[in-house]
Design a protein around this motif. Sequence first.
Motif, PDB file in Angstrom:
ATOM      1  N   PRO A 198      19.395  41.532  60.877  1.00 20.70           N
ATOM      2  CA  PRO A 198      20.081  42.790  60.566  1.00 20.70           C
ATOM      3  C   PRO A 198      21.601  42.653  60.540  1.00 20.70           C
ATOM      4  O   PRO A 198      22.279  43.463  59.909  1.00 20.70           O
ATOM      5  CB  PRO A 198      19.641  43.720  61.712  1.00 20.70           C
ATOM      6  CG  PRO A 198      18.370  43.131  62.218  1.00 20.70           C
ATOM      7  CD  PRO A 198      18.523  41.649  62.053  1.00 20.70           C
ATOM      8  N   TYR A 223      21.424  48.065  56.195  1.00 21.53           N
ATOM      9  CA  TYR A 223      21.321  49.282  57.004  1.00 21.53           C
ATOM     10  C   TYR A 223      21.550  50.552  56.183  1.00 21.53           C
ATOM     11  O   TYR A 223      21.162  51.650  56.603  1.00 21.53           O
ATOM     12  CB  TYR A 223      22.351  49.227  58.140  1.00 21.53           C
ATOM     13  CG  TYR A 223      23.784  49.208  57.648  1.00 21.53           C
ATOM     14  CD1 TYR A 223      24.472  50.389  57.377  1.00 21.53           C
ATOM     15  CD2 TYR A 223      24.433  47.999  57.415  1.00 21.53           C
ATOM     16  CE1 TYR A 223      25.770  50.363  56.884  1.00 21.53           C
ATOM     17  CE2 TYR A 223      25.738  47.971  56.930  1.00 21.53           C
ATOM     18  CZ  TYR A 223      26.390  49.150  56.668  1.00 21.53           C
ATOM     19  OH  TYR A 223      27.680  49.133  56.182  1.00 21.53           O
ATOM     20  N   GLN A 266      10.828  44.926  58.766  1.00 19.43           N
ATOM     21  CA  GLN A 266      11.696  45.278  59.889  1.00 19.43           C
ATOM     22  C   GLN A 266      12.838  46.197  59.449  1.00 19.43           C
ATOM     23  O   GLN A 266      13.198  47.123  60.184  1.00 19.43           O
ATOM     24  CB  GLN A 266      12.253  44.010  60.528  1.00 19.43           C
ATOM     25  CG  GLN A 266      11.220  43.211  61.312  1.00 19.43           C
ATOM     26  CD  GLN A 266      11.775  41.908  61.847  1.00 19.43           C
ATOM     27  OE1 GLN A 266      12.443  41.162  61.132  1.00 19.43           O
ATOM     28  NE2 GLN A 266      11.502  41.620  63.094  1.00 19.43           N
ATOM     29  N   ASN A 267      13.383  45.948  58.280  1.00 24.71           N
ATOM     30  CA  ASN A 267      14.467  46.803  57.809  1.00 24.71           C
ATOM     31  C   ASN A 267      13.974  48.225  57.538  1.00 24.71           C
ATOM     32  O   ASN A 267      14.667  49.201  57.851  1.00 24.71           O
ATOM     33  CB  ASN A 267      15.094  46.223  56.547  1.00 24.71           C
ATOM     34  CG  ASN A 267      16.339  46.980  56.130  1.00 24.71           C
ATOM     35  OD1 ASN A 267      17.324  46.990  56.844  1.00 24.71           O
ATOM     36  ND2 ASN A 267      16.287  47.623  54.970  1.00 24.71           N
ATOM     37  N   SER A 326      13.398  49.956  60.821  1.00 23.37           N
ATOM     38  CA  SER A 326      14.701  50.358  61.347  1.00 23.37           C
ATOM     39  C   SER A 326      15.175  51.651  60.689  1.00 23.37           C
ATOM     40  O   SER A 326      15.719  52.543  61.355  1.00 23.37           O
ATOM     41  CB  SER A 326      15.731  49.244  61.111  1.00 23.37           C
ATOM     42  OG  SER A 326      17.021  49.638  61.521  1.00 23.37           O
ATOM     43  N   GLN A 354      11.040  53.852  69.034  1.00 20.84           N
ATOM     44  CA  GLN A 354      11.131  52.389  68.995  1.00 20.84           C
ATOM     45  C   GLN A 354       9.809  51.718  69.339  1.00 20.84           C
ATOM     46  O   GLN A 354       9.451  50.702  68.736  1.00 20.84           O
ATOM     47  CB  GLN A 354      12.233  51.912  69.943  1.00 20.84           C
ATOM     48  CG  GLN A 354      13.633  52.260  69.465  1.00 20.84           C
ATOM     49  CD  GLN A 354      14.704  51.717  70.386  1.00 20.84           C
ATOM     50  OE1 GLN A 354      14.534  51.680  71.608  1.00 20.84           O
ATOM     51  NE2 GLN A 354      15.822  51.299  69.815  1.00 20.84           N
TER      52      GLN A 354
END
Length: 224
Positions: free
Chosen positions: A13, A20, A157-158, A161, A171
């Motif tokens: 990240p 992001y 994962q992105n 997020s 989370q």
Amino acid sequence: MIDALRLMAWLSPGYPVGAYAYSHGLEGAVESGAVADETSLATWLADVLELGSGRNDLILVAQAHGAARTGDVRALAAVNDLALALAPSRELHLETSQQGLSFLEATRVAWPVPALAGLAEALPGPVAYPVAVGLAAGAHGMTLEPVLAAFGLAFLQNLVSAALRCAPIGQSAGTRVIAALTPRVVALAATVPDLTLDDLGSATLSLDLGSCRHETQYSRIFRS
């Protein structure tokens, strides 16, 4: 070992590609109610991974990797042109092209090799993100299979997020979703080396249309 660590750095990240800022249509899915909890997030992500851009991106990574390993500039340019053309909306085109160019710029400075510099110069315009990653991995002589698995996991994962910031997902739930879908990333990545550009295709029309609606969505925090 060094290749594994390099991949972890490239796809982390903190790598300066601006990941992001993008949700790949997820924010629109949250707005419409299609993603509202852990279960619906896992279902949405699985579809995007296996039936949409996740699978397509892995094929593009593999094709760019192969072109870079052989130094085939024309094939690399053709893969990049196709990758950019596959973006179904203005926002998704921006997402892939901005991240791709940023990835190449950062990698050329931090991990310079002659092959990477020469191939990157052959793509003077916008560069799709999966093409940039495949190009860099091929120029560095990395084995394809770990690159595919790492790219697929980073893709998930992105998006998880992003879900933590725009959906009622905590989370712990996000971690469970990643754990549940990781075996599917591995299985999908294992099929990709045998695929070609003719195998590209998507069946995530809801995401595509939602991405177009997101362009005029009243309240949003992501660029896609």
